[in-house]
Design an enzyme around this catalytic site. Structure first.
Site, PDB file in Angstrom:
ATOM      1  N   ALA A  10       1.049  18.049  14.824  1.00  0.00           N
ATOM      2  CA  ALA A  10       0.408  18.763  15.829  1.00  0.00           C
ATOM      3  C   ALA A  10       0.590  20.335  15.414  1.00  0.00           C
ATOM      4  O   ALA A  10      -0.202  21.017  16.302  1.00  0.00           O
ATOM      5  CB  ALA A  10       1.147  18.856  17.155  1.00  0.00           C
ATOM      6  N   ALA A  11       1.047  20.719  14.372  1.00  0.00           N
ATOM      7  CA  ALA A  11       0.479  22.133  13.699  1.00  0.00           C
ATOM      8  C   ALA A  11      -0.849  22.496  13.873  1.00  0.00           C
ATOM      9  O   ALA A  11      -1.132  23.343  14.352  1.00  0.00           O
ATOM     10  CB  ALA A  11       1.298  22.524  12.492  1.00  0.00           C
ATOM     11  N   GLY A  12      -1.739  21.470  13.443  1.00  0.00           N
ATOM     12  CA  GLY A  12      -3.200  21.696  13.649  1.00  0.00           C
ATOM     13  C   GLY A  12      -3.737  21.879  14.868  1.00  0.00           C
ATOM     14  O   GLY A  12      -4.583  22.752  15.346  1.00  0.00           O
ATOM     15  N   ASP A  13      -2.972  21.080  15.814  1.00  0.00           N
ATOM     16  CA  ASP A  13      -3.371  20.999  17.424  1.00  0.00           C
ATOM     17  C   ASP A  13      -3.185  22.451  17.893  1.00  0.00           C
ATOM     18  O   ASP A  13      -3.849  23.094  18.643  1.00  0.00           O
ATOM     19  CB  ASP A  13      -2.779  19.938  18.242  1.00  0.00           C
ATOM     20  CG  ASP A  13      -3.121  18.441  17.731  1.00  0.00           C
ATOM     21  OD1 ASP A  13      -4.144  18.379  16.997  1.00  0.00           O
ATOM     22  OD2 ASP A  13      -2.206  17.458  17.599  1.00  0.00           O
TER      23      ASP A  13
HETATM   24  O1  RIB Z   1      -1.818  15.848  15.660  1.00  0.00           O
HETATM   25  C1  RIB Z   1      -0.873  14.995  15.797  1.00  0.00           C
HETATM   26  C2  RIB Z   1      -1.103  14.039  16.767  1.00  0.00           C
HETATM   27  O2  RIB Z   1      -1.892  12.933  16.092  1.00  0.00           O
HETATM   28  C3  RIB Z   1      -0.220  13.331  17.288  1.00  0.00           C
HETATM   29  O3  RIB Z   1       0.476  13.739  18.201  1.00  0.00           O
HETATM   30  C4  RIB Z   1      -0.490  11.825  17.034  1.00  0.00           C
HETATM   31  O4  RIB Z   1      -0.556  11.256  18.479  1.00  0.00           O
HETATM   32  C5  RIB Z   1      -1.787  11.777  16.636  1.00  0.00           C
HETATM   33  O5  RIB Z   1      -2.968  11.692  17.388  1.00  0.00           O
END
Ligand code: RIB
Length: 304
Positions: A247-250
């Site tokens: 989730a760094a990209g998120d």
């Molecule tokens: O970007 C990370 C996410 O990718 C995780 O939380 C997982 O659920 C996938 O969707």
């Protein structure tokens, strides 16, 4: 307060922290198991909320305990979940994730209800009252395209994190204000394999020519390269000890959208997003996102 709408996925992350990631056919034992709320859409919603935005999530979960837990997790972050529907037939999405000692991951996703989030689930009013729309690709592309069209009609920033990599309709490129692929996604979208900063520059140029106003290519521990019609540059990554890069990209996408929506320049927004991502990777779990205060504190250190 900046209003952000996220149209995207919610997954329960089933995470095993292992000494090393397996090869094909290899069994790795000695791991530690945890569950964490995740899904690229929900992660971005939490990321934006911790950065101080007023966030609405549009998504779909199954009628099962994971679905209820994911919705509760968002609610606890102050995210408006009225537009998260419950699917009577499909289970909640899950991601099976291995994380190694260096924080690197392998992710396998079973989308479940996310794959049934359709354009008619995306109410125009929710997007119309938002200044920023955050999109990713863990839901059907037709829904992403629909949300982008609505946002464009209402003058909201359209931010697309093209993850996981998938071909995009040409119209979507033209609807997007900021496209922020990582190296793998940039390579999949352009056919240019990204080994050097020059490769990232060429890929960003090719993507910009298709229509987005801004392109930011994330290069992991080599930082990010950004390009628009009047700005280009490289922002180095901050040196941190990675525990979990999931989730760094998120959080990068969420912080980028928040900063641009607040009127920062592209370079300032990329710096803000880099600080947010650096903080995230020092913690386990997809939604262990940094607060606005934490990001601003790091930003002050790197920009003095
Ligand atoms: O970007 C990370 C996410 O990718 C995780 O939380 C997982 O659920 C996938 O969707």
């Amino acid at each position: 307060m900046l209003r952000v709408c996220v149209v995207g996925s919610l997954n329960m992350d089933l995470v095993v922290k292992v000494p090393h990631l397996p090869q094909v056919g290899e069994t790795v034992t000695g791991g530690v198991f945890s569950t964490f709320p995740g899904g690229k859409g929900a992660n971005q919603a939490v990321g934006a909320a911790r950065l101080g935005a007023c966030v609405t999530m549009v998504g779909r979960v199954g009628a099962d305990p994971f679905g209820a837990q994911l919705v509760d997790a968002l609610r606890r972050e102050g995210v408006d979940v009225a537009a998260v529907g419950t699917d009577p037939e499909s289970p909640t999405g899950i991601a099976a994730i291995g994380v190694d000692e260096q924080g690197r991951n392998l992710i396998l996703v079973a989308p479940g209800a996310n794959a049934r989030l359709l354009p008619h689930d995306v109410g125009e009013a929710v997007i119309a009252r938002s200044q920023v729309l955050l999109l990713q690709l863990e839901i059907p592309t037709v829904t992403v395209l629909h949300a982008a069209r609505v946002a464009r009609r209402h003058g909201a920033w359209v931010c697309l994190d093209p993850a996981p990599a998938a071909p995009l309709p040409e119209e979507l490129y033209r609807l997007v204000d900021v496209l922020n692929p990582n190296e793998v996604e940039a390579a999949a979208l352009t056919g240019i394999s990204i080994r050097t900063l020059e490769d990232a520059q060429r890929a960003a140029r090719r993507l910009l020519d298709r229509g987005p106003r801004h392109v930011v290519v994330k290069l992991g521990d080599r930082g990010s390269y950004y390009l628009s019609s009047d700005e280009a540059g490289h922002v180095p990554a901050l040196g941190v000890k990675a525990v979990d890069t999931t989730a760094a990209g998120d959080v990068f996408a969420a912080a980028l959208g928040v900063a641009l929506g607040e009127g920062r320049s592209l370079r300032e927004s990329v710096q803000f997003a880099s600080c947010a991502a650096a903080l995230k990777v020092t913690r386990m779990g997809a939604q262990s996102m940094p607060s606005r205060e934490e990001v601003e504190a790091v930003l002050r250190q790197v920009t003095v």
